[in-house]
Enzyme design. Sequence first.
Site, mmCIF file in Angstrom:
data_model
loop_
_atom_site.group_PDB
_atom_site.id
_atom_site.type_symbol
_atom_site.label_atom_id
_atom_site.label_comp_id
_atom_site.label_asym_id
_atom_site.label_seq_id
_atom_site.Cartn_x
_atom_site.Cartn_y
_atom_site.Cartn_z
ATOM 1 N N LYS A 80 0.854 -1.192 0.000
ATOM 2 C CA LYS A 80 0.000 0.000 0.000
ATOM 3 C C LYS A 80 0.886 1.237 0.000
ATOM 4 O O LYS A 80 1.738 1.403 0.881
ATOM 5 C CB LYS A 80 -0.898 0.002 1.243
ATOM 6 N N ASP A 126 -2.631 10.553 3.278
ATOM 7 C CA ASP A 126 -4.032 10.182 3.435
ATOM 8 C C ASP A 126 -4.768 11.211 4.266
ATOM 9 O O ASP A 126 -4.670 11.236 5.488
ATOM 10 C CB ASP A 126 -4.129 8.800 4.101
ATOM 11 N N LYS A 167 -10.286 13.106 7.704
ATOM 12 C CA LYS A 167 -9.845 12.778 9.054
ATOM 13 C C LYS A 167 -9.859 14.029 9.940
ATOM 14 O O LYS A 167 -9.739 15.151 9.436
ATOM 15 C CB LYS A 167 -8.408 12.241 9.024
ATOM 16 N N ASP A 199 1.640 6.537 5.339
ATOM 17 C CA ASP A 199 0.658 5.566 4.858
ATOM 18 C C ASP A 199 1.147 4.822 3.617
ATOM 19 O O ASP A 199 0.402 4.028 3.050
ATOM 20 C CB ASP A 199 -0.672 6.265 4.568
ATOM 21 N N ASP A 254 -12.169 7.121 3.514
ATOM 22 C CA ASP A 254 -10.975 6.989 4.345
ATOM 23 C C ASP A 254 -10.521 5.536 4.463
ATOM 24 O O ASP A 254 -9.523 5.256 5.105
ATOM 25 C CB ASP A 254 -11.227 7.580 5.734
ATOM 26 N N GLU A 285 -9.299 3.731 1.988
ATOM 27 C CA GLU A 285 -8.835 3.733 0.596
ATOM 28 C C GLU A 285 -7.765 2.699 0.302
ATOM 29 O O GLU A 285 -7.599 2.261 -0.836
ATOM 30 C CB GLU A 285 -8.304 5.124 0.232
ATOM 31 N N ARG A 298 -7.405 -0.480 0.916
ATOM 32 C CA ARG A 298 -7.838 -1.772 0.384
ATOM 33 C C ARG A 298 -8.192 -1.687 -1.098
ATOM 34 O O ARG A 298 -8.139 -2.696 -1.804
ATOM 35 C CB ARG A 298 -9.021 -2.298 1.208
#
Length: 505
Positions: free
Chosen positions: A273, A278, A285, A296, A355, A357, A359
């Site tokens: 990933k 993010d 967030k 991230d 949020d 994202e 996956r």
Amino acid sequence: MDLWIGPPSLKKESLVANLTISTRPADKAAGDAVVVGLVAGEDTASLAPGHGLPRKAVAHLKAVISDLDLTGKTGDTTAVAAVPEVAARVVVLAGIGELDGRGEGEVLEDVRRGFGAAVRGLAKKKKVVVVVPGSSTALVAAAAEGAALGAYGVPKAGANGDAVSSIALVGPADAAARKAVKRAAALGEAVAYTRDLVNQPPNILFPATFVASLEGRVKATKVKLKTFDLKQLRSGGFGGIVGVGQGSANEPRIAVVSYTPARPKATIALVGKGITFDSGGLCIKPAAGMLTMKSDMAGAAAVAATVLAVAELGLPVAVTAYLGLAENMPSSTAQRPSDVVTMRGGKTVEILNTDAEGRMVLGDCIALASETSPDAIVDVATLTGAQVVALANTAAVMGNDDAFRTRVVEAAAAAGEAMWPMPLPKELRPALDSINADLAHKGGTEGGMLTAGIFLSEFVGEGIPWSHIDIAGPSFNDKAPNGYEPKGGTGFAVRTLVSLIESYA
């Protein structure tokens, strides 16, 4: 090595120590400091075996240990100046815990952490001598790894950070020991590269510049790099990563980093990933929740660095890493809750929370990796806050094959990285049902870490063993440095992945 991407004034260089080993006595070795293990005991601590120090030096250090009531607790360090009959100005006593009465894995990890803490505390020294606390190859490897990981210095804008530049190990220098030191050096460099990428500011590291960094790293190696730009992602049906990245001015990319030796004994696919920042997208967030979101992309950094390390070590295993690189931002073009996208391979997914994202980019990359029918797939991701709540700094390992999941957990134990096996309960699968698509991309609040893993399993090719490693907790240290870990990016999972790949070699 150039690791800083951006204007010349912000250029940085990796701070990786040069590792060597020799049989020259520690008291005569050239260096600014000598690190000696301190073993915990029932009544008092004692110098680790194999130190080879002269009588007057031993007497002086024993007096210090007694006078200061040193315990040898793992990670405790004590610097002693002007030790008689020692050429270096400083001797550092590094607590490494007990050597007897415990499992080998626990002992070796304490050796790593103890020597890592000692070397990390010597950042202003350039040449350090580390005395192996025994004669086994395993102890040579642990001492070398800990020292290499502890020597990392976080680069700063416009200047290099303080870090040890040369580490000379004193211990057995046979062929096995030299091989162990070479491996430790490769791991140290791979972990340092991962840490550097994670520590980059998000205005400097975004998908295109992440790719540019990889282009620089693969030059003059046996590693190959292929990238998919936005146009290719759209035409290739990568709706997950396109949807995540469409709210940002920085277009998404998929980078494929591969190493293929002659006559490989196995073919392993790694997926990472790579959300370079993010914000949460439209489901934004809280401000405090964004403070570490430059990290991230730690999974993508780890799998890319692993391929580089495997190539450096010349392992007879073909390894390909698929990096899903995107920036998750809110804008008028951003993905919305209730959008339906078509993933690589044709499955449709309803977006419930922008949020979640990670996956989506992983699903596309896992589907792409499956097309090559590898012997196994491992994905690594800072995926869920639920992992942090459940396991803190212990990573979670899930998968579709119990034997392969066990193999990953055992590789982690051998590497000294904390991971714990978790299930993918079939009864949670209905939480991902959608009336608008093949899948909802997120379940409810219960078992959030597990439903994320179940979602990813939907994109694994039939019959391919797969494991998912959630590293949301251990990938970034926002507290004080500890052991061989600095503040910031930790480089977690690189050592486990190399250990796993070695198990196929």
